[in-house]
Design a protein around this motif. Structure first.
Motif, short mmCIF file in Angstrom:
data_model
loop_
_atom_site.label_atom_id
_atom_site.label_comp_id
_atom_site.label_asym_id
_atom_site.label_seq_id
_atom_site.Cartn_x
_atom_site.Cartn_y
_atom_site.Cartn_z
N ALA A 289 0.83 -1.20 0.00
CA ALA A 289 0.00 0.00 0.00
C ALA A 289 0.86 1.26 0.00
CB ALA A 289 -0.93 -0.01 1.21
N LEU A 290 1.96 1.24 0.76
CA LEU A 290 2.85 2.40 0.81
C LEU A 290 3.50 2.65 -0.54
CD1 LEU A 290 4.26 4.60 2.45
CD2 LEU A 290 5.99 2.91 3.12
N VAL A 291 3.95 1.58 -1.21
CA VAL A 291 4.57 1.72 -2.51
C VAL A 291 3.56 2.27 -3.53
CG1 VAL A 291 5.55 0.43 -4.46
CG2 VAL A 291 6.35 -0.02 -2.14
N LEU A 292 2.36 1.72 -3.53
CA LEU A 292 1.34 2.19 -4.48
C LEU A 292 0.96 3.64 -4.23
CD1 LEU A 292 -1.02 -0.94 -4.59
CD2 LEU A 292 0.64 -0.21 -6.32
N LEU A 293 0.90 4.03 -2.94
CA LEU A 293 0.58 5.41 -2.60
C LEU A 293 1.67 6.36 -3.08
CD1 LEU A 293 -1.19 7.48 -1.11
CD2 LEU A 293 0.10 6.96 0.97
N LEU A 294 2.91 5.99 -2.85
CA LEU A 294 4.03 6.84 -3.28
C LEU A 294 4.10 6.92 -4.81
CD1 LEU A 294 6.79 5.75 -0.73
CD2 LEU A 294 5.51 7.90 -0.77
N LEU B 147 13.93 1.99 -4.40
CA LEU B 147 13.24 2.33 -3.15
C LEU B 147 12.00 1.47 -2.97
CD1 LEU B 147 12.85 3.95 -0.61
CD2 LEU B 147 11.84 5.80 -1.98
N ALA B 148 11.27 1.25 -4.05
CA ALA B 148 10.09 0.40 -3.97
C ALA B 148 10.46 -1.01 -3.51
CB ALA B 148 9.39 0.34 -5.33
N ALA C 187 13.12 -1.85 -1.76
CA ALA C 187 13.56 -1.78 -0.37
C ALA C 187 12.37 -1.79 0.58
CB ALA C 187 14.40 -0.52 -0.15
N LEU C 188 11.32 -1.04 0.23
CA LEU C 188 10.13 -0.99 1.08
C LEU C 188 9.42 -2.34 1.10
CD1 LEU C 188 8.76 2.51 0.02
CD2 LEU C 188 9.88 1.92 2.18
N LEU C 189 9.32 -2.98 -0.07
CA LEU C 189 8.66 -4.29 -0.11
C LEU C 189 9.44 -5.33 0.69
CD1 LEU C 189 7.55 -4.48 -3.86
CD2 LEU C 189 6.15 -3.92 -1.86
N LEU C 190 10.76 -5.26 0.64
CA LEU C 190 11.58 -6.21 1.38
C LEU C 190 11.38 -6.04 2.88
CD1 LEU C 190 13.69 -8.43 1.48
CD2 LEU C 190 15.47 -6.68 1.24
N ILE C 191 11.29 -4.80 3.35
CA ILE C 191 11.05 -4.56 4.77
C ILE C 191 9.71 -5.16 5.20
CG2 ILE C 191 10.39 -2.69 6.36
CD1 ILE C 191 12.73 -1.10 5.25
N GLY C 192 8.77 -5.24 4.26
CA GLY C 192 7.46 -5.78 4.58
C GLY C 192 7.40 -7.29 4.69
N TYR D 127 6.18 -14.22 -1.70
CA TYR D 127 5.66 -12.88 -1.44
C TYR D 127 6.27 -11.81 -2.35
CZ TYR D 127 2.76 -13.37 2.77
OH TYR D 127 1.75 -13.65 3.64
N LEU D 128 7.58 -11.75 -2.41
CA LEU D 128 8.23 -10.65 -3.12
C LEU D 128 7.85 -10.57 -4.60
CD1 LEU D 128 11.89 -10.03 -1.87
CD2 LEU D 128 9.96 -8.45 -1.94
N PRO D 129 7.91 -11.68 -5.37
CA PRO D 129 7.49 -11.57 -6.78
C PRO D 129 6.04 -11.12 -6.94
CG PRO D 129 8.71 -13.61 -6.43
CD PRO D 129 8.44 -13.03 -5.08
N LEU D 130 5.17 -11.60 -6.05
CA LEU D 130 3.76 -11.20 -6.12
C LEU D 130 3.61 -9.71 -5.83
CD1 LEU D 130 0.74 -11.79 -6.35
CD2 LEU D 130 0.77 -12.44 -3.92
N LEU D 131 4.27 -9.23 -4.80
CA LEU D 131 4.17 -7.81 -4.44
C LEU D 131 4.79 -6.95 -5.53
CD1 LEU D 131 5.08 -7.95 -0.63
CD2 LEU D 131 2.81 -7.72 -1.66
N MET D 132 5.91 -7.41 -6.10
CA MET D 132 6.55 -6.67 -7.18
C MET D 132 5.62 -6.58 -8.40
SD MET D 132 10.37 -8.29 -6.83
CE MET D 132 10.91 -7.69 -8.43
N HIS D 133 4.93 -7.68 -8.70
CA HIS D 133 4.00 -7.68 -9.83
C HIS D 133 2.85 -6.71 -9.59
CE1 HIS D 133 1.49 -9.13 -13.11
NE2 HIS D 133 0.52 -9.32 -12.24
N LEU D 134 2.31 -6.73 -8.36
CA LEU D 134 1.19 -5.84 -8.04
C LEU D 134 1.62 -4.38 -8.04
CD1 LEU D 134 -0.50 -7.89 -5.16
CD2 LEU D 134 -1.29 -7.63 -7.52
N ALA D 135 2.91 -4.14 -7.73
CA ALA D 135 3.41 -2.76 -7.72
C ALA D 135 3.91 -2.33 -9.10
CB ALA D 135 4.54 -2.64 -6.70
N GLY D 136 3.85 -3.22 -10.08
CA GLY D 136 4.28 -2.88 -11.43
C GLY D 136 5.78 -2.83 -11.61
N LEU D 137 6.53 -3.56 -10.78
CA LEU D 137 7.99 -3.55 -10.88
C LEU D 137 8.48 -4.66 -11.80
CD1 LEU D 137 8.86 -2.92 -7.13
CD2 LEU D 137 8.74 -1.24 -8.98
#
Length: 309
Positions: A236-241, A251-252, A254-259, A299-309
């Protein structure tokens, strides 16, 4: 695609340190409490001071530190009343503390160095500093409130040297007074010592655990917050930014990894120092760490896909 094999080296290293701690407690009868005090009052502040100076704080980097500090604090403050509603005051305090942090250093940093370019690692480091600052301010206060009054808890925070190490590093950096290279090189032993003793304390605590310490309700709460809530918050933070400004991919990431990192070993360190259920914290940290190689590659590949990375 994240290679699960890249996670095995930091995982087995950390588990080896946990095993050494378990042997020390079982065979040598070493008391981990003085070690927890040493970590909080000496090793952590020096490690934090050195890392901040080497990172070269800039307003942009410090803004990341502030943002992660506020995010971690808000999560912990929101979870605190819920935890106390379903758990005892001490268990609720441990869960509230753990909800705002993760193993961003011992576990997350080696992975960041594998997945991110140098600039991304620097961004990750300043995000990590924000989480660490939370641990020894707001997080420590919430933990102390499980056993102490408001005044006693605030006094304990004011005695923590990490806050002053942070301010000192900003002052030294702002004045351009970089310590001599020989001194900074001599302080290089502190981060490794911090990692080694921090993970060994988990093993020392587990060496004293009995079946009575296993609390499924507490453990489920810890796992749900760490692997349920935090990945969603990071996304949510990455999408908001991304919606507000051009967000660098580093940076995106890095934030996803912290999550997605497991529970912080400092949960046990702080609980040990305050005398609030360190055994239950150690069990939860161990479970989430063992689950990391299975969950992070998913988790990471899924989050990266959802964030468009």
């Amino acid at each position: 695609m994240i290679d699960p094999g890249s996670l095995l080296a930091p995982l087995w290293t950390l588990l080896a340190f946990v095993g050494l701690g378990w042997l020390a407690a079982r065979r040598l009868a070493i008391d981990p409490r003085p070690i927890a005090t040493l970590l909080i009052y000496l090793i952590a502040p020096v490690t934090f001071f050195r890392g901040l100076l080497l990172g070269g704080p800039t307003p942009y980097y410090l803004l990341l530190t502030l943002a992660l500090f506020l995010l971690a604090s808000l999560v912990a403050i929101a979870i605190n009343p819920l935890a106390k509603r379903f758990l005892s005051p001490q268990e609720g305090a441990v869960l509230a503390f753990s909800s705002g942090t993760g193993n961003t250093g011992y576990f997350g940093l080696p992975i960041a160095m594998i997945l991110l370019p140098p600039e991304g690692v620097t961004l990750y480091l300043f995000c990590l500093l924000g989480v660490t600052l939370y641990e020894f301010t707001v997080g420590f206060y919430l933990s102390a409130r499980g056993q102490f009054s408001v005044r006693q808890s605030l006094v304990k925070i004011l005695r923590l040297p990490l806050i002053y190490a942070f301010l000192a590093a900003l002052l030294v950096s702002g004045l351009g007074m970089m310590p001599p290279t020989a001194l900074m090189d001599s302080l290089a032993v502190f981060p490794a010592t911090y990692t080694l003793l921090g993970m060994m304390i988990i093993g020392m605590t587990l060496g004293r655990v009995t079946f009575r310490e296993i609390d499924l309700r507490f453990m489920v709460g810890c796992v749900a917050v760490r692997y349920g809530l935090w990945p969603l918050l990071a996304l949510a933070l990455v999408l908001l930014l991304q919606a507000m400004l051009p967000l660098p991919a580093e940076l995106a990431m890095a934030l996803l990894l912290i999550g997605v990192v497991p529970m912080a070993a400092n949960v046990v360190v702080v609980a040990m120092e305050l005398g609030i259920k360190p055994e239950k914290g150690a069990l939860a940290v161990l479970v989430t760490t063992l689950a990391a190689p299975l969950l992070i590659p998913a988790y990471l590949p899924l989050l990266m896909h959802l964030a468009g990375l």
